[in-house]
Design a protein around this motif. Structure first.
Motif, mmCIF file in Angstrom:
data_model
loop_
_atom_site.group_PDB
_atom_site.id
_atom_site.type_symbol
_atom_site.label_atom_id
_atom_site.label_comp_id
_atom_site.label_asym_id
_atom_site.label_seq_id
_atom_site.Cartn_x
_atom_site.Cartn_y
_atom_site.Cartn_z
ATOM 1 N N MET A 1 58.306 55.286 67.334
ATOM 2 C CA MET A 1 58.856 54.138 66.630
ATOM 3 C C MET A 1 58.274 52.850 67.230
ATOM 4 N N ILE A 2 57.937 51.925 66.401
ATOM 5 C CA ILE A 2 57.345 50.658 66.820
ATOM 6 C C ILE A 2 58.433 49.733 67.348
ATOM 7 N N LYS A 3 58.141 49.074 68.475
ATOM 8 C CA LYS A 3 59.095 48.114 69.036
ATOM 9 C C LYS A 3 59.069 46.847 68.184
ATOM 10 N N VAL A 4 60.236 46.409 67.778
ATOM 11 C CA VAL A 4 60.379 45.221 66.947
ATOM 12 C C VAL A 4 60.467 44.012 67.871
ATOM 13 N N SER A 5 59.788 42.935 67.519
ATOM 14 C CA SER A 5 59.764 41.736 68.358
ATOM 15 C C SER A 5 61.116 41.035 68.359
ATOM 16 N N ASP A 6 61.348 40.240 69.400
ATOM 17 C CA ASP A 6 62.589 39.465 69.487
ATOM 18 C C ASP A 6 62.725 38.519 68.297
ATOM 19 N N THR A 7 61.623 37.926 67.885
ATOM 20 C CA THR A 7 61.648 37.012 66.736
ATOM 21 C C THR A 7 62.117 37.733 65.480
ATOM 22 N N ASP A 8 61.581 38.926 65.252
ATOM 23 C CA ASP A 8 61.986 39.701 64.074
ATOM 24 C C ASP A 8 63.433 40.175 64.181
ATOM 25 N N LYS A 58 80.194 41.028 72.732
ATOM 26 C CA LYS A 58 79.937 39.578 72.822
ATOM 27 C C LYS A 58 78.671 39.201 72.058
ATOM 28 N N ILE A 59 77.639 40.003 72.213
ATOM 29 C CA ILE A 59 76.384 39.716 71.513
ATOM 30 C C ILE A 59 76.612 39.776 70.003
ATOM 31 N N TRP A 60 77.285 40.826 69.534
ATOM 32 C CA TRP A 60 77.572 40.981 68.098
ATOM 33 C C TRP A 60 78.330 39.761 67.566
ATOM 34 N N GLN A 61 79.323 39.322 68.329
ATOM 35 C CA GLN A 61 80.162 38.202 67.891
ATOM 36 C C GLN A 61 79.428 36.861 67.913
ATOM 37 N N ASN A 62 78.399 36.744 68.751
ATOM 38 C CA ASN A 62 77.789 35.433 68.977
ATOM 39 C C ASN A 62 76.314 35.316 68.619
ATOM 40 N N ILE A 63 75.678 36.378 68.179
ATOM 41 C CA ILE A 63 74.237 36.333 67.915
ATOM 42 C C ILE A 63 73.886 35.279 66.865
ATOM 43 N N ALA A 64 74.744 35.078 65.895
ATOM 44 C CA ALA A 64 74.463 34.078 64.849
ATOM 45 C C ALA A 64 74.477 32.658 65.411
ATOM 46 N N LYS A 65 75.102 32.465 66.571
ATOM 47 C CA LYS A 65 75.165 31.145 67.207
ATOM 48 C C LYS A 65 73.992 30.897 68.154
ATOM 49 N N PHE A 66 73.164 31.925 68.366
ATOM 50 C CA PHE A 66 72.018 31.769 69.262
ATOM 51 C C PHE A 66 71.081 30.711 68.692
ATOM 52 N N LYS A 67 70.794 29.672 69.485
ATOM 53 C CA LYS A 67 70.022 28.527 68.997
ATOM 54 C C LYS A 67 68.547 28.600 69.349
ATOM 55 N N GLY A 68 68.173 29.542 70.200
ATOM 56 C CA GLY A 68 66.767 29.652 70.572
ATOM 57 C C GLY A 68 66.326 28.626 71.590
ATOM 58 N N ALA A 71 64.865 31.854 75.942
ATOM 59 C CA ALA A 71 64.380 33.140 75.438
ATOM 60 C C ALA A 71 65.579 34.040 75.141
ATOM 61 N N LEU A 72 65.426 34.931 74.192
ATOM 62 C CA LEU A 72 66.496 35.866 73.864
ATOM 63 C C LEU A 72 66.903 36.661 75.094
ATOM 64 N N THR A 73 65.931 37.088 75.890
ATOM 65 C CA THR A 73 66.247 37.869 77.094
ATOM 66 C C THR A 73 67.118 37.064 78.054
ATOM 67 N N THR A 74 66.844 35.790 78.205
ATOM 68 C CA THR A 74 67.647 34.933 79.084
ATOM 69 C C THR A 74 69.088 34.903 78.606
ATOM 70 N N TRP A 75 69.283 34.764 77.313
ATOM 71 C CA TRP A 75 70.610 34.717 76.718
ATOM 72 C C TRP A 75 71.338 36.044 76.932
ATOM 73 N N LEU A 76 70.633 37.157 76.694
ATOM 74 C CA LEU A 76 71.232 38.482 76.872
ATOM 75 C C LEU A 76 71.625 38.719 78.327
ATOM 76 N N TYR A 77 70.715 38.394 79.247
ATOM 77 C CA TYR A 77 70.989 38.611 80.669
ATOM 78 C C TYR A 77 72.136 37.715 81.156
ATOM 79 N N ARG A 78 72.251 36.522 80.607
ATOM 80 C CA ARG A 78 73.348 35.623 80.996
ATOM 81 C C ARG A 78 74.679 36.209 80.536
#
Length: 100
Positions: A1-8, A58-68, A71-78
């Motif tokens: 399976m191909i890894k999907v980019s963070d942007t996608d 938490k990610i499910w509840q807040n992903i739509a609020k991610f402003k960019g 980096a996505l990884t920084t947000w996830l790790y935080r």
């Protein structure tokens, strides 16, 4: 399976119709990395699994609020770090029950 980019992944997560698919890709790409980050903090496997479950919620509840703004990884790790610390603090505040 191909890894999907963070942007996608973010594009998928921002649309209600494709959010579930986006979260599946996000989990596939990051579940192991997040698990090991949390495990370094909370140490025990069962506790790590519990914290990781809370992180995905938490990610499910807040992903739509991610402003960019980071980096996505920084947000996830935080989120993982904060949930780990919250979990440890909660454990410290629980009374110790001894069987007598």
């Amino acid at each position: 399976m191909i890894k999907v980019s963070d942007t996608d992944i973010l594009k998928l997560c921002m649309d209600e119709k494709t959010m579930e698919l986006g979260m599946r890709h996000l989990m596939k790409n990051y579940k192991e990395k997040l698990y090991w980050q949390i495990k370094r903090i909370v140490e025990h496997h069962d506790d790590t699994d519990e914290v990781l479950q809370n992180v995905w919620i938490k990610i499910w509840q807040n992903i739509a609020k991610f402003k960019g703004e980071s980096a996505l990884t920084t947000w996830l790790y935080r989120i993982a770090y904060n949930e780990s610390i919250t979990y440890i603090q909660g454990k410290k505040n629980q009374p110790i029950v001894t069987g007598k």
